[in-house]
Design a protein around this motif. Sequence first.
Motif, PDB file in Angstrom:
ATOM      1  N   TYR A 266      -9.672  -5.697  -2.522  1.00 14.52           N
ATOM      2  CA  TYR A 266      -9.432  -7.109  -2.811  1.00 14.52           C
ATOM      3  C   TYR A 266      -8.113  -7.329  -3.544  1.00 14.52           C
ATOM      4  CZ  TYR A 266     -13.818  -8.972  -1.064  1.00 14.52           C
ATOM      5  OH  TYR A 266     -14.832  -9.383  -0.242  1.00 14.52           O
ATOM      6  N   MET A 267      -7.669  -6.334  -4.290  1.00 14.78           N
ATOM      7  CA  MET A 267      -6.374  -6.438  -4.958  1.00 14.78           C
ATOM      8  C   MET A 267      -5.252  -6.517  -3.917  1.00 14.78           C
ATOM      9  SD  MET A 267      -5.174  -6.604  -8.100  1.00 14.78           S
ATOM     10  CE  MET A 267      -6.161  -5.638  -9.241  1.00 14.78           C
ATOM     11  N   LEU A 268      -5.357  -5.672  -2.882  1.00 16.53           N
ATOM     12  CA  LEU A 268      -4.353  -5.720  -1.811  1.00 16.53           C
ATOM     13  C   LEU A 268      -4.446  -7.025  -1.040  1.00 16.53           C
ATOM     14  CD1 LEU A 268      -4.416  -2.116  -0.303  1.00 16.53           C
ATOM     15  CD2 LEU A 268      -2.721  -3.105  -1.827  1.00 16.53           C
ATOM     16  N   LEU A 269      -5.673  -7.488  -0.787  1.00 18.35           N
ATOM     17  CA  LEU A 269      -5.858  -8.738  -0.053  1.00 18.35           C
ATOM     18  C   LEU A 269      -5.305  -9.917  -0.831  1.00 18.35           C
ATOM     19  CD1 LEU A 269      -7.038  -9.951   2.513  1.00 18.35           C
ATOM     20  CD2 LEU A 269      -9.221 -10.187   1.347  1.00 18.35           C
ATOM     21  N   SER A 270      -5.427  -9.880  -2.169  1.00 18.69           N
ATOM     22  CA  SER A 270      -4.916 -10.985  -2.981  1.00 18.69           C
ATOM     23  C   SER A 270      -3.407 -11.101  -2.873  1.00 18.69           C
ATOM     24  CB  SER A 270      -5.332 -10.807  -4.446  1.00 18.69           C
ATOM     25  OG  SER A 270      -4.642  -9.718  -5.043  1.00 18.69           O
ATOM     26  N   ARG A 271      -2.759  -9.963  -2.652  1.00 15.36           N
ATOM     27  CA  ARG A 271      -1.299  -9.980  -2.509  1.00 15.36           C
ATOM     28  C   ARG A 271      -0.884 -10.717  -1.246  1.00 15.36           C
ATOM     29  NH1 ARG A 271       0.554  -3.739  -4.035  1.00 15.36           N
ATOM     30  NH2 ARG A 271      -0.311  -3.717  -6.159  1.00 15.36           N
ATOM     31  N   THR A 272      -1.694 -10.614  -0.202  1.00 14.50           N
ATOM     32  CA  THR A 272      -1.343 -11.265   1.068  1.00 14.50           C
ATOM     33  C   THR A 272      -1.566 -12.778   1.004  1.00 14.50           C
ATOM     34  OG1 THR A 272      -3.560 -11.098   2.061  1.00 14.50           O
ATOM     35  CG2 THR A 272      -2.118  -9.194   2.284  1.00 14.50           C
ATOM     36  N   ASN A 273      -2.340 -13.235  -0.002  1.00 11.39           N
ATOM     37  CA  ASN A 273      -2.630 -14.672  -0.121  1.00 11.39           C
ATOM     38  C   ASN A 273      -1.586 -15.417  -0.945  1.00 11.39           C
ATOM     39  OD1 ASN A 273      -4.985 -14.362   1.332  1.00 11.39           O
ATOM     40  ND2 ASN A 273      -6.267 -14.066  -0.488  1.00 11.39           N
ATOM     41  N   LYS A 274      -0.679 -14.679  -1.548  1.00 16.23           N
ATOM     42  CA  LYS A 274       0.313 -15.321  -2.417  1.00 16.23           C
ATOM     43  C   LYS A 274       1.571 -15.674  -1.614  1.00 16.23           C
ATOM     44  CE  LYS A 274      -1.303 -13.056  -6.638  1.00 16.23           C
ATOM     45  NZ  LYS A 274      -0.963 -12.148  -7.748  1.00 16.23           N
TER      46      LYS A 274
END
Length: 354
Positions: free
Chosen positions: A345-353
């Motif tokens: 989820y940490m990696l996924l959060s980066r793609t949402n920014k």
Amino acid sequence: MAGNSFGNLFRVTTFGESHGRAIGGVLDGCPAGIPLDTDLIQKDLDRRKPGQSTIVTQRKEPDAVEIYSGVFEGKTTGTPIGFAIHNTNQKSKDYGHIKDSYRPSHADYVYDQKYGFRDYRGGGRSSARETASRVVAGAIAKQFLEGIEINAFVSQVGDLKLEKSYLQLDLKTAEDNIVRCPDQEMASKMEKFIKGVKKDGDTIGGVITCVAKNVPVGLGEPVFDKLHAELGKAMLSINAVKGFEYGSGFEGVAMKGSEHNDPFNSDGSTKSNHSGGVQGGISNGMDIYFNVAFKPVATVIQGYETIDKEGNKVVTQGKGRHDPCVVPRAVPIVEAMTALVLADYMLLSRTNKI
């Protein structure tokens, strides 16, 4: 056989059987440039390995991990990290008596029915030995999640339950005893109880509590990919797990909304944490805490009635080396699966920014 991979962006695929030449995995998606301390990986493996104390299986495995790719000069390269743990102390003959029969409440029967074939030596792919590969991947995830602290501990064995909140305990002291309970008095009672169960040729279940601190706000996706849902899936994928609850869990049903709501502080933190660090499926910056229930091990070292492949009733007896209670060795597994979920989820959060 499908279902050998876990995660989306931070993704691990495991391979191997309990009595095969080796178990291992491939971890894909780990960013480049992460300093990797292999001693920390081995430390977590040592916490999970068999033969570490008198209350676990006496199979003697060094569980030394060998990393074959994805790491150069002490840092991750961004390419798949391949690793293996060689099996050295199998005793396959201990399982010859169940070649044509099934252990009650074990995966033996359903594996045979689904695939028409099963590796009866130690359970093959259904063996908890597979979880050593998860511990390796999780130990790498922990190092990627620098600053996030994940601590699991044994909070219950049988009906011996630790009534104190984790906030009243020094979780680091869980490693000071072989049960991995951070209350030394309760740990002594649990150890004595497990030894008694082992002497009777029986097994017992228990509960592991896990706490993740310093998790940033915003991990998790609404609707079907909620953070707590993925944590639940991760825990329920571990052998012998029968239940998962986070935050107030089942006890929350006895509370009124006015009692259960977590009032805000001016900085966005909350005065209480019945939510368990997750609201709307998204982390809110408070401690994430949850309980994982483990059933008693199916293989009991005493006589029992079962059926053979033809459906005939037979009487047999468990043999070999088995855990009378899995929870002390499962603590690092719970931590590893938690780390894998948070890393993903940490990696996924980066793609949402933006």
